[in-house]
Design a protein around this motif. Structure first.
Motif, PDB file in Angstrom:
ATOM      1  N   LYS A 107      97.224 -26.899 103.896  1.00 13.76           N
ATOM      2  CA  LYS A 107      96.614 -28.225 103.758  1.00 13.76           C
ATOM      3  C   LYS A 107      96.399 -28.538 102.275  1.00 13.76           C
ATOM      4  CE  LYS A 107      95.121 -30.238 106.828  1.00 13.76           C
ATOM      5  NZ  LYS A 107      95.710 -31.267 107.715  1.00 13.76           N
ATOM      6  N   ALA A 108      96.146 -29.814 101.990  1.00 14.39           N
ATOM      7  CA  ALA A 108      95.722 -30.217 100.647  1.00 14.39           C
ATOM      8  C   ALA A 108      94.287 -29.766 100.410  1.00 14.39           C
ATOM      9  CB  ALA A 108      95.850 -31.721 100.487  1.00 14.39           C
ATOM     10  N   GLY A 109      93.855 -29.818  99.159  1.00 13.75           N
ATOM     11  CA  GLY A 109      92.530 -29.347  98.789  1.00 13.75           C
ATOM     12  C   GLY A 109      91.408 -30.289  99.176  1.00 13.75           C
ATOM     13  N   ALA A 110      90.213 -29.993  98.664  1.00 15.41           N
ATOM     14  CA  ALA A 110      89.004 -30.699  99.096  1.00 15.41           C
ATOM     15  C   ALA A 110      88.857 -32.084  98.494  1.00 15.41           C
ATOM     16  CB  ALA A 110      87.770 -29.856  98.789  1.00 15.41           C
ATOM     17  N   ASP A 114      80.254 -30.168 107.296  1.00 18.14           N
ATOM     18  CA  ASP A 114      80.501 -29.519 106.006  1.00 18.14           C
ATOM     19  C   ASP A 114      81.324 -30.403 105.085  1.00 18.14           C
ATOM     20  OD1 ASP A 114      79.063 -27.247 106.563  1.00 18.14           O
ATOM     21  OD2 ASP A 114      80.797 -26.062 107.181  1.00 18.14           O
ATOM     22  N   ARG A 115      82.285 -31.119 105.663  1.00 14.49           N
ATOM     23  CA  ARG A 115      83.069 -32.052 104.839  1.00 14.49           C
ATOM     24  C   ARG A 115      82.146 -33.010 104.113  1.00 14.49           C
ATOM     25  NH1 ARG A 115      86.142 -37.299 107.235  1.00 14.49           N
ATOM     26  NH2 ARG A 115      83.944 -37.908 107.331  1.00 14.49           N
ATOM     27  N   GLU A 116      81.187 -33.551 104.821  1.00 10.69           N
ATOM     28  CA  GLU A 116      80.336 -34.581 104.233  1.00 10.69           C
ATOM     29  C   GLU A 116      79.406 -34.008 103.183  1.00 10.69           C
ATOM     30  OE1 GLU A 116      80.539 -38.219 103.746  1.00 10.69           O
ATOM     31  OE2 GLU A 116      81.477 -37.424 105.560  1.00 10.69           O
ATOM     32  N   LEU A 117      78.976 -32.775 103.366  1.00  5.92           N
ATOM     33  CA  LEU A 117      78.001 -32.204 102.444  1.00  5.92           C
ATOM     34  C   LEU A 117      78.643 -31.570 101.209  1.00  5.92           C
ATOM     35  CD1 LEU A 117      74.954 -31.733 102.098  1.00  5.92           C
ATOM     36  CD2 LEU A 117      75.277 -29.478 103.132  1.00  5.92           C
ATOM     37  N   PHE A 118      79.870 -31.037 101.355  1.00  3.14           N
ATOM     38  CA  PHE A 118      80.432 -30.216 100.287  1.00  3.14           C
ATOM     39  C   PHE A 118      81.699 -30.757  99.628  1.00  3.14           C
ATOM     40  CE2 PHE A 118      78.289 -27.045 103.097  1.00  3.14           C
ATOM     41  CZ  PHE A 118      77.334 -26.601 102.197  1.00  3.14           C
ATOM     42  N   TYR A 119      82.515 -31.561 100.321  1.00  7.65           N
ATOM     43  CA  TYR A 119      83.833 -31.910  99.799  1.00  7.65           C
ATOM     44  C   TYR A 119      83.749 -33.012  98.752  1.00  7.65           C
ATOM     45  CZ  TYR A 119      86.116 -29.457 103.755  1.00  7.65           C
ATOM     46  OH  TYR A 119      86.553 -28.528 104.675  1.00  7.65           O
ATOM     47  N   GLY A 161      80.652 -36.722  96.999  1.00  9.75           N
ATOM     48  CA  GLY A 161      81.491 -37.901  97.137  1.00  9.75           C
ATOM     49  C   GLY A 161      80.991 -39.101  96.366  1.00  9.75           C
ATOM     50  N   SER A 162      80.113 -38.890  95.388  1.00 10.06           N
ATOM     51  CA  SER A 162      79.596 -40.007  94.587  1.00 10.06           C
ATOM     52  C   SER A 162      80.696 -40.567  93.692  1.00 10.06           C
ATOM     53  CB  SER A 162      78.433 -39.547  93.716  1.00 10.06           C
ATOM     54  OG  SER A 162      77.331 -39.118  94.497  1.00 10.06           O
ATOM     55  N   LEU A 163      80.638 -41.867  93.465  1.00  5.85           N
ATOM     56  CA  LEU A 163      81.587 -42.545  92.592  1.00  5.85           C
ATOM     57  C   LEU A 163      81.425 -42.076  91.143  1.00  5.85           C
ATOM     58  CD1 LEU A 163      83.638 -44.905  92.050  1.00  5.85           C
ATOM     59  CD2 LEU A 163      81.620 -46.349  91.681  1.00  5.85           C
ATOM     60  N   ALA A 164      82.556 -41.916  90.460  1.00  8.93           N
ATOM     61  CA  ALA A 164      82.574 -41.665  89.020  1.00  8.93           C
ATOM     62  C   ALA A 164      83.912 -42.120  88.468  1.00  8.93           C
ATOM     63  CB  ALA A 164      82.351 -40.177  88.709  1.00  8.93           C
ATOM     64  N   PRO A 165      83.954 -42.625  87.239  1.00  7.86           N
ATOM     65  CA  PRO A 165      85.226 -43.059  86.650  1.00  7.86           C
ATOM     66  C   PRO A 165      86.240 -41.910  86.612  1.00  7.86           C
ATOM     67  CG  PRO A 165      83.369 -43.796  85.331  1.00  7.86           C
ATOM     68  CD  PRO A 165      82.816 -42.849  86.338  1.00  7.86           C
ATOM     69  N   GLY A 166      87.479 -42.204  87.021  1.00  9.73           N
ATOM     70  CA  GLY A 166      88.525 -41.203  86.979  1.00  9.73           C
ATOM     71  C   GLY A 166      88.496 -40.191  88.105  1.00  9.73           C
ATOM     72  N   LYS A 167      87.584 -40.326  89.027  1.00 14.37           N
ATOM     73  CA  LYS A 167      87.430 -39.384  90.139  1.00 14.37           C
ATOM     74  C   LYS A 167      88.237 -39.838  91.339  1.00 14.37           C
ATOM     75  CE  LYS A 167      83.663 -37.129  92.738  1.00 14.37           C
ATOM     76  NZ  LYS A 167      82.187 -37.102  92.934  1.00 14.37           N
ATOM     77  N   ARG A 168      88.832 -38.891  92.044  1.00 12.83           N
ATOM     78  CA  ARG A 168      89.537 -39.214  93.274  1.00 12.83           C
ATOM     79  C   ARG A 168      88.541 -39.358  94.430  1.00 12.83           C
ATOM     80  NH1 ARG A 168      93.722 -34.215  93.178  1.00 12.83           N
ATOM     81  NH2 ARG A 168      91.810 -33.281  92.331  1.00 12.83           N
ATOM     82  N   PRO A 169      88.655 -40.403  95.246  1.00 11.69           N
ATOM     83  CA  PRO A 169      87.832 -40.460  96.449  1.00 11.69           C
ATOM     84  C   PRO A 169      88.251 -39.351  97.401  1.00 11.69           C
ATOM     85  CG  PRO A 169      89.509 -42.158  96.502  1.00 11.69           C
ATOM     86  CD  PRO A 169      89.590 -41.528  95.146  1.00 11.69           C
ATOM     87  N   ARG A 170      87.296 -38.821  98.150  1.00 13.97           N
ATOM     88  CA  ARG A 170      87.626 -37.795  99.139  1.00 13.97           C
ATOM     89  C   ARG A 170      88.292 -38.487 100.327  1.00 13.97           C
ATOM     90  NH1 ARG A 170      83.975 -37.277 103.019  1.00 13.97           N
ATOM     91  NH2 ARG A 170      85.596 -38.535 103.939  1.00 13.97           N
ATOM     92  N   THR A 171      89.610 -38.493 100.260  1.00 13.12           N
ATOM     93  CA  THR A 171      90.374 -39.287 101.201  1.00 13.12           C
ATOM     94  C   THR A 171      90.439 -38.640 102.576  1.00 13.12           C
ATOM     95  OG1 THR A 171      92.526 -40.306 101.591  1.00 13.12           O
ATOM     96  CG2 THR A 171      92.524 -38.195 100.462  1.00 13.12           C
ATOM     97  N   THR A 172      90.628 -39.466 103.597  1.00 11.13           N
ATOM     98  CA  THR A 172      90.898 -38.960 104.947  1.00 11.13           C
ATOM     99  C   THR A 172      92.360 -38.571 105.123  1.00 11.13           C
ATOM    100  OG1 THR A 172      91.278 -41.228 105.691  1.00 11.13           O
ATOM    101  CG2 THR A 172      89.075 -40.312 106.041  1.00 11.13           C
ATOM    102  N   LEU A 173      93.223 -39.023 104.222  1.00 11.25           N
ATOM    103  CA  LEU A 173      94.657 -38.779 104.379  1.00 11.25           C
ATOM    104  C   LEU A 173      94.935 -37.284 104.339  1.00 11.25           C
ATOM    105  CD1 LEU A 173      96.058 -41.619 102.138  1.00 11.25           C
ATOM    106  CD2 LEU A 173      95.668 -41.610 104.609  1.00 11.25           C
ATOM    107  N   SER A 174      95.713 -36.815 105.309  1.00 10.42           N
ATOM    108  CA  SER A 174      95.849 -35.381 105.495  1.00 10.42           C
ATOM    109  C   SER A 174      97.253 -35.037 105.956  1.00 10.42           C
ATOM    110  CB  SER A 174      94.825 -34.904 106.541  1.00 10.42           C
ATOM    111  OG  SER A 174      94.702 -33.504 106.531  1.00 10.42           O
ATOM    112  N   VAL A 175      97.770 -33.921 105.465  1.00 11.40           N
ATOM    113  CA  VAL A 175      99.090 -33.425 105.847  1.00 11.40           C
ATOM    114  C   VAL A 175      98.962 -31.965 106.260  1.00 11.40           C
ATOM    115  CG1 VAL A 175     100.551 -35.010 104.541  1.00 11.40           C
ATOM    116  CG2 VAL A 175      99.535 -33.034 103.382  1.00 11.40           C
ATOM    117  N   THR A 176      99.824 -31.543 107.192  1.00 12.24           N
ATOM    118  CA  THR A 176      99.773 -30.177 107.709  1.00 12.24           C
ATOM    119  C   THR A 176     101.183 -29.607 107.761  1.00 12.24           C
ATOM    120  OG1 THR A 176      97.874 -30.764 109.113  1.00 12.24           O
ATOM    121  CG2 THR A 176      99.026 -28.707 109.619  1.00 12.24           C
ATOM    122  N   LEU A 177     101.376 -28.494 107.089  1.00  8.42           N
ATOM    123  CA  LEU A 177     102.656 -27.804 107.124  1.00  8.42           C
ATOM    124  C   LEU A 177     102.365 -26.333 107.424  1.00  8.42           C
ATOM    125  CD1 LEU A 177     105.544 -28.514 104.598  1.00  8.42           C
ATOM    126  CD2 LEU A 177     105.511 -26.615 106.205  1.00  8.42           C
TER     127      LEU A 177
END
Length: 613
Positions: A275-278, A321-326, A474-490
């Motif tokens: 999977k992709a990272g957090a 855990d996703r909501e608290l840590f990712y 998941g707080s907003l900050a300039p240059g930060k990636r949003p913790r996206t729901t988009l997910s891939v599985t290989l």
């Protein structure tokens, strides 16, 4: 009980599965031309932008997992970051306590184009002109409009007419909602790609140089200029009920490029799941596998109450855990090694009992995580009045959540067939050489923000996934990636098998993908049977989409489940919802086995198809 609407595709040359038949065939066409899986995925991905504009677009984003034959799985991060001007204070100054779900102020840097270019440059074999040809053809000459596109346009037609005239010019020809099944074209988008190709080919001396030139034209040339100018000059209506300008500027676009990174992985019953990272929600699937490792799922009926209950309760713990840590690991120290460890899973697994949990219960890892009480306070508050209008910024579930008594137990909710307007796409490819790709493009929906007139596409709104609260991962900050729901599985197996699998669905992506995977692994379903099996989901987490609400204890199931399953789940305290048959999930998958390439695609929505030979 097994379900199958069509046969599993099997062959030796190559196979593609996606959420739209034209994208599947465009990708397969690249294989027939002698291209590889990477060429095919890029061609299919750009075709999806054209033929599913209500689900993704050039202004959106994409995570990609890929495996060159004989090599390790890698991830392409096509999730663009927040603009440098996007601070919590900047939104607060405009009277916003949440990032709107639509409009320009929710735009992050568009990431899909550069991600596809990076994959094509490093691993493809065909020219940029060749792989863009199907998308340009359908944009210029038209494609048959599926009913859901027309339905989405109809839902936002008045908004287009009164507030977003550039979108009306594109999607309301003759000031009318286009007719389903008829040909629909976007010649402005075709012109954009033609112009980009000409500029890139004029600068590039060979294939790789042309692709690199295209990346510069996109990020620093006429495309970036049009995006930055539109954000600067326009103030547009969004879900806040007010008009706002965008925060993206030319430097944001010029200074970002897609990157490749190592996958996060976990072993499960002979499979290694990557999977992709957090910065994505992807690791929640791995956390669910860690929890489920302690249950004998081989012994459970995959449509029975024990299977549904156990899998759902594991999901509740992992998503807490996703909501608290990712969060974006470039900004947040995510304790991923602990979250995916056996010891942590053993402790968390003990919380799964016979009764449904009605609380959000993340784990405790000293020194990590945010303030869950504050997030729950926000997630359980009544939605703002303007969020209940005709359009929203999120990905689809079921829009009518009015509780009604049903036959499935106390408090059952019957869902209608209305669909929320946003969603996502998916594509999987494996070629005869053993190369594999899986990607989940999204964002830049036709209903997300106004069409940029010079380009023929609109921007995404992924910034709505940030919290406007200090101190959260998941707080907003300039240059930060949003913790996206988009997910891939290989996934790769000890015996050499490979499986590329995924689905649209926002917060449900790592539920529906998991369900199909588990039925394939434990029940022995082939890919098509695993995809066709009845779907279920829980909203027992703060939504990733505006207005970010949670529905604790909910469990929605397609009516295809046996009545006994509904009755028993109701007894266990789940807040049940009965959904229309064939309404939950749009999984597609391609895999290998015994020298064959096999594939399956989802009949839900009547768009997804697998092709191969």
């Amino acid at each position: 009980m097994t379900f199958s609407t069509r046969p599993e595709i099997r062959g030796t040359f190559g196979a593609v599965a996606s959420t739209h038949w034209l994208a599947s065939q465009a990708a397969m066409g690249m294989l027939e031309l002698g291209g590889n899986a990477f060429d095919a995925a890029v061609a299919g991905g750009f075709t999806l932008q054209v033929v599913e504009p209500h689900l993704n677009g050039p202004g959106g984003e994409v995570p990609i997992a890929f495996k060159p034959a004989g090599q390790e799985v890698e991830i392409v991060c096509g999730q663009g970051p927040a603009p440098r001007a996007a601070t919590i204070e900047a939104y607060r100054r405009q009277g916003l306590d949440a990032v709107p779900g639509t409009g320009l102020i929710a735009a992050t840097v568009p990431g899909a184009f550069d991600a596809w270019m990076l994959l094509l440059r490093d691993h493809g074999s065909l020219s940029l002109r060749t792989v863009l040809a199907p998308a340009i053809h359908y944009a210029r000459h038209g494609y048959p409009l599926v009913p859901r596109i027309a339905g989405t346009i109809e839902a936002v037609a008045e908004l287009f007419r009164t507030e977003w005239p550039s979108s009306a010019a594109t999607y309301l020809p003759g000031n009318r909602v286009p007719t389903p099944g008829k040909r629909f074209a976007n010649p402005t988008l075709a012109d954009t790609y033609d112009r980009l190709l000409r500029a890139a080919e004029a600068q590039g001396r060979d294939r790789a140089a042309t692709i690199e030139a295209a990346r510069r034209v996109w990020a620093e040339g006429f495309v970036a200029e049009a995006i930055a100018g539109f954000c600067r000059m326009q103030r547009v209506m969004d879900t806040s009920g007010a008009r706002h300008a965008g925060l993206l500027d030319g430097d944001d676009l010029a200074n970002w490029r897609a990157i490749k990174e190592a996958a996060v992985a976990r072993d499960y019953h002979g499979w290694r799941v990557h999977k992709a990272g957090a910065w994505s929600q992807g690791p929640v699937l791995l956390q669910q596998l860690a929890l489920l490792q302690g249950f004998d799922l081989d012994a459970l009926d995959p449509t029975g109450p024990d299977f549904v209950h156990t899998v759902t309760e594991a999901a509740k713990l992992a998503f807490a855990d996703r909501e608290l840590f990712y969060g974006d690991p470039a900004f947040v120290d995510v304790p991923l090694q602990t979250l995916l460890s056996d010891a942590y899973a053993d402790r968390r697994r003990a919380l799964i009992g016979r009764q449904a949990s009605l609380e959000l219960r993340p784990g405790e890892i000293p020194g990590y995580g945010g303030d869950l009480d504050r997030l729950l306070e926000l997630a359980l508050a009544p939605p703002p009045e303007q969020a209940l209008g005709a359009f929203g910024g999120g990905e689809p579930t079921v829009q009518d959540d009015t509780p009604k008594q049903g036959d499935a137990g106390q408090g059952a909710r019957q869902h209608g067939d209305r669909q929320a307007p946003g969603d996502t796409c998916h594509i999987d490819v494996i070629d005869r050489h053993g190369n594999a790709v899986t990607a989940t493009p999204s964002g830049g929906w036709l209903q997300s923000s106004p069409v940029i007139p010079e380009l023929g596409f609109c921007l995404g709104t992924r910034a709505q996934m940030f919290w406007l609260e200090d101190g959260q991962p998941g707080s907003l900050a300039p240059g930060k990636r949003p913790r996206t729901t988009l997910s891939v599985t290989l996934a790769t197996h000890d015996d050499g098998r490979v499986l590329a699998i995924g689905t649209p669905g926002g917060d449900y992506q790592d539920q529906w993908t998991l369900h199909a995977f588990l039925r394939h692994v434990h029940a022995g379903y082939d890919l098509q049977q695993a995809i066709d099996a009845p779907g279920f989901k829980t909203d027992h987490m703060p939504s990733s989409f505006y207005p970010r609400r949670a529905k604790l204890g909910t469990l929605d199931l397609e009516s295809l489940f046996p009545e006994a399953t509904f009755v028993e789940l109701g007894r266990r305290g789940h807040h049940l919802g009965i959904c229309d048959p064939w309404s939950l999930g749009r999984v597609s998958a391609v895999g290998t086995e015994d020298g064959l390439i096999k594939a399956g695609a989802n009949p839900r929505g009547m768009q997804g198809y697998a092709v191969g030979r």
